[in-house]
Design an enzyme around this catalytic site. Structure first.
Site, short mmCIF file in Angstrom:
data_model
loop_
_atom_site.label_atom_id
_atom_site.label_comp_id
_atom_site.label_asym_id
_atom_site.label_seq_id
_atom_site.Cartn_x
_atom_site.Cartn_y
_atom_site.Cartn_z
N HIS A 1 4.35 1.04 -4.68
CA HIS A 1 3.73 1.61 -3.28
C HIS A 1 3.87 3.18 -3.43
CE1 HIS A 1 3.28 -2.07 -0.79
NE2 HIS A 1 3.41 -2.38 -1.64
N ASP A 2 5.02 3.88 -4.25
CA ASP A 2 4.83 5.23 -4.50
C ASP A 2 3.71 5.64 -5.10
OD1 ASP A 2 6.07 7.75 -4.23
OD2 ASP A 2 7.31 7.59 -5.83
N VAL B 1 0.18 5.98 -3.86
CA VAL B 1 -0.19 6.93 -3.15
C VAL B 1 0.35 8.33 -3.32
CG1 VAL B 1 -0.03 7.71 -0.39
CG2 VAL B 1 -0.07 5.26 -1.24
N ASP C 1 5.62 10.48 -6.90
CA ASP C 1 6.15 11.69 -6.32
C ASP C 1 7.33 11.46 -5.22
OD1 ASP C 1 4.32 11.10 -4.37
OD2 ASP C 1 3.73 12.85 -3.74
N SER D 1 6.94 10.04 -2.38
CA SER D 1 6.41 10.33 -1.15
C SER D 1 6.85 9.17 -0.29
CB SER D 1 4.96 10.61 -0.94
OG SER D 1 4.36 9.63 -1.86
N GLU E 1 4.36 7.50 5.21
CA GLU E 1 3.93 6.39 4.49
C GLU E 1 4.76 5.28 4.88
OE1 GLU E 1 3.72 6.77 0.17
OE2 GLU E 1 3.22 8.82 0.34
N ASN F 1 3.57 -0.90 4.35
CA ASN F 1 4.93 -0.40 4.05
C ASN F 1 5.92 -0.91 4.79
OD1 ASN F 1 4.09 0.64 1.69
ND2 ASN F 1 3.92 2.77 2.49
N PRO G 1 -3.34 -1.56 -2.47
CA PRO G 1 -3.97 -2.72 -2.55
C PRO G 1 -3.65 -3.83 -1.58
CG PRO G 1 -3.43 -1.98 -4.78
CD PRO G 1 -2.72 -1.04 -3.68
N HIS H 1 4.70 -10.37 -9.23
CA HIS H 1 4.93 -11.26 -7.93
C HIS H 1 5.61 -12.54 -8.68
CE1 HIS H 1 1.15 -10.21 -5.69
NE2 HIS H 1 2.09 -9.25 -5.44
N ASP I 1 9.97 -13.78 -15.00
CA ASP I 1 9.42 -14.43 -16.11
C ASP I 1 7.88 -14.79 -16.05
OD1 ASP I 1 9.19 -16.56 -14.07
OD2 ASP I 1 11.11 -17.12 -14.71
#
Length: 329
Positions: free
Chosen positions: A68-69, A72, A76, A78, A90, A96, A167, A197, A255
């Site tokens: 997620h960093d 966007v 950095d 953010s 954010e 988030n 996404p 996932h 795995d």
């Protein structure tokens, strides 16, 4: 549990390090803190291990923070910034609001500030923590990949940009392909990084539409295995914000079982099923069913190193935050 690292995987990992180590893309390199803070990576690893030993479920949120960093404004840091009176950060964006693990970042930062004040960026900590967390989740103790360091921290964090760039769990293949391409990531990277996932949990609201009202008629998503859909329906009763394992019975082990589920149309999200919509990603899913896990680990490390270079700030850009939730001025 993932199979033990074999000699071939270790050879491939060493080769990958040689190939990428000299390519200081965007000013990043391996061992950036070798002189300025030689124990930096060991301090981060010790911090993550401490939390993981008490709660193995911490790995998934830490890996998710890195994703997620980077999606966007690039990698950095953010995603760590708090909102201010004049700006919604954010963290507050809908995608988030379920993020977790910030306390591990804060603990690592505190330890690093004690050892090497104002030296190690929060953006680098996020990248290192993600690597260590997912590596521990393999149960093998080895690092799956090396992390290029030298990132600096950004000043800007906007909720609106998180909504626009992260996404969605409901995305189809074309949407995901475009979103990944906008970050310089390939279709293969999409298939490989979706393997994250393999660990973690999800709330029913993140996939509930697939179970109850897919096309507005109280129907089930026809691409979801009907028996699994009914099982999920029973768990996700209306009004109950149930938490469901991404990979039932294996949500803390990194795995390839995730790909087994996707192949059987038992991925929780529409974005998981999207991997079957294109031949390239579909072939990758099926290739995981019989290939050694070490080959997936190699692919995952390569894609993570690639993602970790997206939009980074280096050199004199950005800053080294003293507190990861606040800019220095």
């Amino acid at each position: 549990m993932a199979e033990r690292l074999d000699a071939r995987f270790l050879f491939h990992l060493a080769l990958l390090s040689l190939l990428l180590g000299s390519a200081n893309g965007n000013g990043l390199k391996f061992g950036f803190y070798k002189t300025s803070c030689p124990d930096a990576e060991a301090i981060v690893r010790k911090t993550v291990s401490s939390y993981f030993s008490r709660d193995p479920t911490v790995s998934a949120p830490l890996l998710r923070l890195h994703f997620h960093d980077c999606f966007v404004r690039g990698c950095d840091g953010s995603v760590l910034l708090n909102s201010t009176e004049t700006n919604l950060a954010e963290k507050e964006a809908m995608p988030n609001q379920s993020l977790d693990g910030f306390y591990v970042i804060d603990a690592a930062k505190a330890a690093l500030e004690k050892a090497c004040p104002e030296t190690v960026s929060c953006a680098d900590i996020v990248a290192l923590v993600a690597r260590d967390a997912v590596s521990l989740a393999t149960g093998q103790g080895n690092s799956l990949y090396q992390v290029h360091t030298g990132r600096r921290d950004g000043f800007v964090s906007k909720a609106s940009e998180a909504v626009a760039n992260i996404p969605s769990a409901f995305s189809d293949f074309d949407e995901l392909k475009a979103e990944f391409a906008s970050k310089g990531l390939s279709v293969k990277d999409l298939a490989v990084l979706s393997g994250a996932h393999a660990i973690g949990n999800s709330h029913c609201f993140s996939f509930g539409k697939r179970l109850n009202n897919y096309k507005g008629k109280g129907d089930i998503d026809p691409t979801l295995d009907p028996n699994y859909a009914m099982e999920l329906r029973n768990k996700c009763s209306p009004g109950i914000n149930t938490v469901v394992e991404m990979v039932p019975g294996s949500s803390t082990s990194f795995d390839t079982k995730y790909y087994d589920l996707v192949a059987k149309r038992k991925g929780l999200f529409r974005s998981d099923e999207a991997l079957l919509q294109d031949k390239r990603t579909r072939d990758y899913v099926y290739s995981r069913l019989h290939a050694p896990e070490s080959s997936f680990f190699y692919d995952f490390g390569k894609s993570m190193m690639k993602m970790g270079k997206v939009g980074v700030l280096t050199g004199n850009a950005g800053e080294i935050r003293r507190n990861c939730a606040l800019v220095n001025h």
